[in-house]
Design a protein around this motif. Structure first.
Motif, PDB file in Angstrom:
ATOM      1  N   ALA A 160       0.679  -0.992   0.177  1.00 42.95           N
ATOM      2  CA  ALA A 160      -0.166  -0.551   0.212  1.00 42.95           C
ATOM      3  C   ALA A 160       1.113   0.691  -0.053  1.00 42.95           C
ATOM      4  CB  ALA A 160      -0.798  -0.146   1.708  1.00 42.95           C
TER       5      ALA A 160
ATOM      6  N   VAL B 145       3.487   1.997  -1.738  1.00 42.20           N
ATOM      7  CA  VAL B 145       3.204   2.163  -3.255  1.00 42.20           C
ATOM      8  C   VAL B 145       2.168   2.728  -3.772  1.00 42.20           C
ATOM      9  CG1 VAL B 145       4.223   2.199  -5.647  1.00 42.20           C
ATOM     10  CG2 VAL B 145       4.830  -0.033  -3.588  1.00 42.20           C
TER      11      VAL B 145
ATOM     12  N   PRO C 135       2.240   7.771  -6.000  1.00 42.91           N
ATOM     13  CA  PRO C 135       2.606   8.597  -6.661  1.00 42.91           C
ATOM     14  C   PRO C 135       3.511   9.107  -5.916  1.00 42.91           C
ATOM     15  CG  PRO C 135       0.606   9.125  -6.466  1.00 42.91           C
ATOM     16  CD  PRO C 135       0.718   7.320  -5.799  1.00 42.91           C
TER      17      PRO C 135
ATOM     18  N   ILE D 165       6.711   6.595  -5.974  1.00 48.16           N
ATOM     19  CA  ILE D 165       7.484   6.326  -7.121  1.00 48.16           C
ATOM     20  C   ILE D 165       7.937   7.679  -7.457  1.00 48.16           C
ATOM     21  CG2 ILE D 165       7.053   5.598  -9.606  1.00 48.16           C
ATOM     22  CD1 ILE D 165       6.619   3.654  -8.086  1.00 48.16           C
ATOM     23  N   LEU D 166       7.515   8.626  -7.632  1.00 46.79           N
ATOM     24  CA  LEU D 166       7.977   9.769  -8.416  1.00 46.79           C
ATOM     25  C   LEU D 166       9.682  10.445  -7.030  1.00 46.79           C
ATOM     26  CD1 LEU D 166       5.397  12.508  -8.263  1.00 46.79           C
ATOM     27  CD2 LEU D 166       6.991  11.540 -10.178  1.00 46.79           C
TER      28      LEU D 166
ATOM     29  N   LEU E 201      10.830  17.052 -10.051  1.00 43.79           N
ATOM     30  CA  LEU E 201      10.181  15.164  -9.106  1.00 43.79           C
ATOM     31  C   LEU E 201       9.702  15.582  -8.112  1.00 43.79           C
ATOM     32  CD1 LEU E 201      12.378  12.122 -11.670  1.00 43.79           C
ATOM     33  CD2 LEU E 201       9.746  13.341 -11.700  1.00 43.79           C
TER      34      LEU E 201
ATOM     35  N   LEU F  63       7.596  17.898  -7.186  1.00 47.83           N
ATOM     36  CA  LEU F  63       5.936  16.932  -7.843  1.00 47.83           C
ATOM     37  C   LEU F  63       5.348  15.925  -6.545  1.00 47.83           C
ATOM     38  CD1 LEU F  63       5.703  16.805 -11.515  1.00 47.83           C
ATOM     39  CD2 LEU F  63       4.851  17.689 -10.344  1.00 47.83           C
TER      40      LEU F  63
ATOM     41  N   VAL G 173       4.410  17.649  -4.345  1.00 48.37           N
ATOM     42  CA  VAL G 173       2.525  18.204  -4.741  1.00 48.37           C
ATOM     43  C   VAL G 173       1.199  17.310  -4.782  1.00 48.37           C
ATOM     44  CG1 VAL G 173       1.129  19.836  -6.377  1.00 48.37           C
ATOM     45  CG2 VAL G 173       3.256  20.542  -5.791  1.00 48.37           C
ATOM     46  N   SER G 174       1.923  16.245  -5.223  1.00 42.14           N
ATOM     47  CA  SER G 174       0.956  14.655  -5.522  1.00 42.14           C
ATOM     48  C   SER G 174       0.502  14.365  -3.907  1.00 42.14           C
ATOM     49  CB  SER G 174       1.680  13.998  -6.533  1.00 42.14           C
ATOM     50  OG  SER G 174       2.303  13.443  -5.941  1.00 42.14           O
TER      51      SER G 174
ATOM     52  N   ILE H 110       0.390  16.299  -1.920  1.00 45.83           N
ATOM     53  CA  ILE H 110      -0.704  17.128  -0.928  1.00 45.83           C
ATOM     54  C   ILE H 110      -2.410  17.034  -1.741  1.00 45.83           C
ATOM     55  CG2 ILE H 110      -0.889  19.766  -0.603  1.00 45.83           C
ATOM     56  CD1 ILE H 110       1.872  20.168  -0.004  1.00 45.83           C
ATOM     57  N   ILE H 111      -2.305  16.925  -3.175  1.00 44.51           N
ATOM     58  CA  ILE H 111      -3.128  17.432  -3.762  1.00 44.51           C
ATOM     59  C   ILE H 111      -3.409  15.691  -2.850  1.00 44.51           C
ATOM     60  CG2 ILE H 111      -4.446  16.730  -5.832  1.00 44.51           C
ATOM     61  CD1 ILE H 111      -2.364  18.599  -7.245  1.00 44.51           C
ATOM     62  N   VAL H 112      -3.200  14.765  -3.252  1.00 51.38           N
ATOM     63  CA  VAL H 112      -4.043  13.714  -2.932  1.00 51.38           C
ATOM     64  C   VAL H 112      -4.585  13.501  -1.559  1.00 51.38           C
ATOM     65  CG1 VAL H 112      -3.426  11.194  -1.937  1.00 51.38           C
ATOM     66  CG2 VAL H 112      -2.599  12.199  -4.809  1.00 51.38           C
ATOM     67  N   ARG H 113      -3.919  13.667  -0.211  1.00 55.27           N
ATOM     68  CA  ARG H 113      -3.977  13.900   0.920  1.00 55.27           C
ATOM     69  C   ARG H 113      -4.848  14.701   1.247  1.00 55.27           C
ATOM     70  NH1 ARG H 113      -0.950  10.392   4.481  1.00 55.27           N
ATOM     71  NH2 ARG H 113      -0.976   8.180   2.900  1.00 55.27           N
TER      72      ARG H 113
END
Lengths: 219, 318
Positions: free
Chosen positions: B174, B176, B178, B181-182, B304, B307, B310-311, B313-316
């Protein structure tokens, strides 16, 4: 159902990879690697459509996913490579904005799109990720169009914008009617062909595809 | 509390770091040779090299100050201390309380700073060139290194490396996501720069136009050179184990028992070899980049990791 589709880990991963592929286009100085990154981006987009199709079970979206794969991930990159080879263009792209500032501007655009999307509050967690990714794709595509000199890169920019719209559409509506999608694909393909012909003409007239040179008047 | 068994763990970790570092270097050379269809030197060659250098006397310029003599030892100590904070075969490091990832980053910086100082000390033009290039690269590597690990630290809510490793390993697959990986890709690019591998630096040549690390250590010979070389290899091992045990810590031992530790060691070596093979592949398939194109590569890494955050923050939706 919607929660499952867009809340899943693999979907997030694909969307993040789409963003990465956009940054690959921003960060490379070679035409071929830009085209390759665009192909990867379209392939990932087809995967997104495939997953949506799988979880909603609509046959329409399967067709859309397949068309994305066939047209955007295979045919259009092929046309690009054909054009590059035929007009024997120098393989380095020319820039108005250098690579590292471009990357930083790209990052800023991602943040701006996130804040813009956040103010729409009708959506779930992941579709907000997908939407802000789609918004960033549109704005980065636009940025590529204005910051690169070669006509081919401007073509690529508009296709990235189109990919962003596609991602936004599929994440909001889970697939538009098939007729609309078919229309869009046809549009894109014809658009690429026409732009390709235009590039050949520019090359023939000016002996370069550097759009900077179009500003010079010739009598 | 600091018990005898935790002392044992610390000593074992030191032995592992020092003993495995040349082996990793040798294995990367061998894998690289395999990709280039050469036979390549034996994987034990770095051990022979170090053993040979240890038997030789040093030739030292008359103009150097104490910094020249102290720098290899300070770097060695700094890297080894960083090694005690990074989980290698056991996630619960006894010395984990002493410092977190920020300490690790700055210990690496301390080692780099003294190597650069020593390169200036002898007053040779190559040394100064190497030192200035190294600091040029470092100015971009450090923020990216911090940011990429911060993405993971945000995810688990701590900057303590032992804690990060435990948390990620208990999350299982779980983990793994975005940002994971980034941040991994970002840190992999950083690892290329940190270990001085091909798009950034070429570890195999002494070509004056391109060398960075080799230029800095040009004045060293004999025993001091052996220490400098060993330090570079240890740093490489540590950067790899950061990659392996922060992002893919599965298989690491969480408590002290012989079977768990043996398994963890085997898994660790496998992970390191896979990473090394990836590194060798990158080295074989790319050419050395011009120095002034390096900011492009490193800003990709910086972007990267940015990002990744940022991702997160966006996802959570923080």
């Amino acid at each position: 159902m919607e929660e499952i589709v867009f809340g899943s880990n693999i979907m997030q991963l694909l969307i993040a990879l789409i963003l990465v592929s956009t940054f690959m286009i921003l960060g490379s100085t070679r035409l071929y690697s830009c085209v390759r990154a665009f192909g990867i981006q379209s392939f990932l987009l087809a995967c997104v459509a495939g997953i949506v199709a799988f979880s909603t079970g609509k046959i329409d979206i399967y067709i859309v996913a397949f068309l994305t794969l066939a047209i955007k991930a295979a045919l259009i990159p092929y046309i690009f490579i054909y054009i590059i080879r035929e007009i024997k263009v120098k393989r380095e792209i020319d820039l108005y904005v250098n690579i590292s500032p471009s990357l930083i501007i790209g990052g800023i655009l991602v943040v701006i799109s996130y804040y813009l999307i956040r103010s729409i509050n009708l959506i779930t967690e992941l579709s907000s990720f997908a939407l802000s990714a789609s918004m960033s794709l549109v704005s980065i595509g636009l940025f590529i169009m204005i910051s690169r000199k070669k006509a081919i890169m401007q073509m690529l920019g508009i296709l990235i914008m189109e990919n962003g719209l596609f991602l936004g559409a599929i994440s909001l509506t889970y697939g538009m009617p098939l007729l609309v999608e078919l229309g869009i694909f046809f549009d894109v393909l014809i658009g690429v062909l026409i732009m390709g012909i235009l590039i050949f003409r520019i090359n023939k007239t000016f002996e370069t595809i550097d759009t900077d040179m179009l500003k010079t008047l010739i009598g | 509390m600091f018990t005898l068994s935790s002392l044992g763990i610390v000593i074992f970790q030191v032995i592992i770091i020092v003993a495995l570092a040349p082996l990793l270097s040798g294995m990367i050379k061998k894998i690289k040779a395999f990709f280039q269809i050469r036979k390549g030197p034996s994987i034990f060659q770095p051990y022979y090299d170090i053993a040979k250098l240890m038997r030789k006397d040093s030739v030292v310029s008359e103009n150097v100050s104490w910094i020249f003599h102290a720098a290899p030892l300070i770097s060695f100590a700094a890297i080894l201390t960083a090694g005690l904070l990074i989980p290698i075969y056991i996630s619960d490091m006894p010395l984990g309380f002493a410092g977190d990832l920020i300490a690790v980053v700055y210990l690496l910086a301390l080692a780099r700073f003294f190597t650069a100082l020593a390169s200036l000390d002898a007053g040779s033009s190559f040394g100064g060139m190497g030192g200035s290039r190294e600091m040029f690269v470092a100015s971009m590597v450090e923020p990216a290194l911090m940011l990429s690990i911060f993405a993971i630290a945000l995810n688990v809510g701590s900057t303590n490396l032992s804690f990060i490793s435990q948390a990620v390993s208990s999350m299982g697959l779980a983990a793994v996501s975005p940002y994971h990986i980034l941040a991994f890709v970002a840190l992999f690019i950083i690892a290329i720069a940190e270990t001085g591998r091909i798009p950034v630096d070429n570890p195999a040549t002494h070509l004056e136009l391109t060398m960075i690390h080799e230029a800095m250590i040009l004045e060293y010979s004999g025993k001091q050179l052996a220490i400098v070389e060993l330090t570079a290899m240890m740093k490489q091992l540590l950067v790899f184990s950061l990659l392996a045990n922060i992002f893919f810590p599965w298989g690491i031992a969480s408590e002290i028992n012989a079977a768990g530790i043996a398994l963890a060691l085997v898994v660790f070596i496998i992970k390191i070899v896979i990473l090394g093979a990836g590194m060798a592949l990158v080295e074989t398939s790319t050419a050395k980049w011009r120095l002034f194109r390096l900011p492009d590569l490193l800003s990709v890494s910086l972007m990267l990791s940015f990002l990744a955050i940022v991702s997160f923050i966006i996802v959570r939706g923080v």
